[in-house]
Design a protein around this motif. Structure first.
Motif, short mmCIF file in Angstrom:
data_model
loop_
_atom_site.label_atom_id
_atom_site.label_comp_id
_atom_site.label_asym_id
_atom_site.label_seq_id
_atom_site.Cartn_x
_atom_site.Cartn_y
_atom_site.Cartn_z
N GLU A 194 -14.82 6.22 -2.29
CA GLU A 194 -13.42 5.96 -2.63
C GLU A 194 -12.62 5.51 -1.43
O GLU A 194 -12.73 6.06 -0.33
N ARG A 195 -11.79 4.50 -1.62
CA ARG A 195 -10.94 3.93 -0.56
C ARG A 195 -9.87 4.91 -0.14
O ARG A 195 -9.23 5.55 -0.96
N GLN A 196 -9.64 5.00 1.16
CA GLN A 196 -8.54 5.76 1.73
C GLN A 196 -7.75 4.84 2.63
O GLN A 196 -8.32 4.13 3.47
N ILE A 197 -6.44 4.80 2.48
CA ILE A 197 -5.59 3.96 3.33
C ILE A 197 -5.31 4.70 4.64
O ILE A 197 -4.75 5.79 4.64
N LEU A 198 -5.69 4.06 5.76
CA LEU A 198 -5.41 4.62 7.08
C LEU A 198 -4.04 4.19 7.59
O LEU A 198 -3.34 4.97 8.24
N ALA A 199 -3.68 2.94 7.34
CA ALA A 199 -2.39 2.42 7.79
C ALA A 199 -1.94 1.35 6.82
O ALA A 199 -2.75 0.57 6.32
N ASP A 200 -0.63 1.32 6.58
CA ASP A 200 -0.06 0.46 5.52
C ASP A 200 1.00 -0.44 6.14
O ASP A 200 1.93 0.04 6.79
N PHE A 201 0.86 -1.76 5.93
CA PHE A 201 1.77 -2.71 6.54
C PHE A 201 2.52 -3.53 5.48
O PHE A 201 3.06 -4.59 5.77
N ARG A 202 2.55 -3.04 4.25
CA ARG A 202 3.12 -3.82 3.16
C ARG A 202 4.63 -4.01 3.27
O ARG A 202 5.18 -4.90 2.63
N ASP A 203 5.30 -3.21 4.07
CA ASP A 203 6.75 -3.37 4.24
C ASP A 203 7.07 -4.16 5.51
O ASP A 203 8.21 -4.14 5.99
N THR A 204 6.09 -4.86 6.06
CA THR A 204 6.28 -5.67 7.27
C THR A 204 5.80 -7.09 6.99
O THR A 204 5.10 -7.34 6.00
N PRO A 205 6.12 -8.05 7.86
CA PRO A 205 5.60 -9.41 7.70
C PRO A 205 4.18 -9.56 8.23
O PRO A 205 3.60 -10.65 8.15
#
Length: 313
Positions: A194-205
């Protein structure tokens, strides 16, 4: 958080080589040579090259290819690389400057081409990208070199990008998902958990692109492609456990950072970055250059294993 400022190291002498550089790696058999790919020569181009940059003289030897290379890896045959190009894998001889194997077709789907990849124990780990970056039809693959079988690990990506496999864990970038992900990985099966998100950049360009593991294998350095006209490009080091940011690098004048490489240069451990022009209008003067920077590392990571060339012969 420490922030390092990179400086321009090498600027290719043609627009074609500045358009989309990727996959910089110091060759095991030529420690003063940085190999890299120019994926394509322009927005309309369907050809690219493998390049050999002499780190001492900064002279570059370009090897034109009949397609768009996404990655290369060293093999157990001297001066022979395996190259992921268009939708196939092939062996390329640096001395004779020619392809020396029949193409191993990965997919017939002309909507995708092979993108980033690397050699791992037992084979190749690589992915494809959707050419218009819209549909989740790109895949992540593992080619088992012992039996020549191709296994699909993930079949719903847009742009399968930087990867690192270690101790039963796969760190992966699906660029247009804009996350740094971790999966439990059983490469004997082979399959992912199962995928685990380590870092999320969806609120950046920022779009995460290529990566390299840190020397202690407990972190990864991630290059970020910024499509906006930013004053500088960004790369960051993330802890594999927890995803926290340890260090940041800034590249003045080139926001589209494509991939890092950790190397020893003039007796010091440094981080090198490729950057791209791709889609930039107007083109910034240093876009497409390679940059070099200081770092907190005191050693370089072990190189990837050699791929068994016999798997493609």
């Amino acid at each position: 958080m420490p922030v390092f400022t990179a400086e321009r190291f090498y600027l290719p002498n043609s627009d074609a080589l500045r358009f989309l550089p990727e996959c910089p790696r110091v060759l095991r058999t030529r420690p003063d040579t940085l190999a890299w790919v120019a994926i394509q020569e322009s927005a309309a181009s369907v050809s690219g090259s493998i390049n050999l940059l002499d780190l001492r003289t900064l002279e570059n030897d370009s090897h034109p290819l009949p397609g768009r290379p996404g990655f290369f890896a060293e093999t157990d045959r001297e001066d022979v690389l395996v190259v992921g190009m268009e939708r196939s894998l092939a062996l390329y001889d640096l001395r004779t400057r020619r392809i020396v194997s029949e193409p191993f077709e990965v997919t017939e789907d002309e909507r995708v081409i092979i993108n980033d990849g690397l050699a791992v124990e037992g084979g190749l780990l690589f992915g494809t990208k959707h050419l218009t970056f819209k549909e989740r039809i790109a895949c992540m693959y593992f080619l088992n070199s012992s039996d020549g079988r191709l296994h699909t690990l993930h079949a719903a990506q847009i742009c399968a990008n930087g990867k690192f496999l270690n101790d039963g864990r796969l760190i992966d970038i699906d660029s247009f998902n804009k996350t740094l992900d971790r999966y439990p990985a059983d490469m004997k099966a082979p399959k992912l958990g199962e995928r685990q998100i380590l870092a999320d950049f969806r609120d950046t360009p920022l779009f995460p692109d290529g990566l390299r593991p840190g020397p202690r294998l407990d972190s990864v350095v991630v290059a970020f492609y910024n499509p906006e006209a930013a004053k500088y490009g960004v790369a960051r080091e993330f802890a594999i456990d927890g995803g926290g940011v340890r260090n940041e690098w800034r590249l003045p004048g080139s926001p589209r950072v494509t991939c890092p490489e950790i190397l020893r240069l003039d007796g010091r451990v440094r981080v090198l970055f490729t950057t791209a022009v791709e889609g930039m209008d107007p083109v910034m003067p240093d876009a497409g250059a390679m940059y070099i920077a200081d770092c907190a590392f005191d050693e370089v990571p072990a190189p990837p294993p050699l791929f068994a060339a016999s798997a493609l012969l």
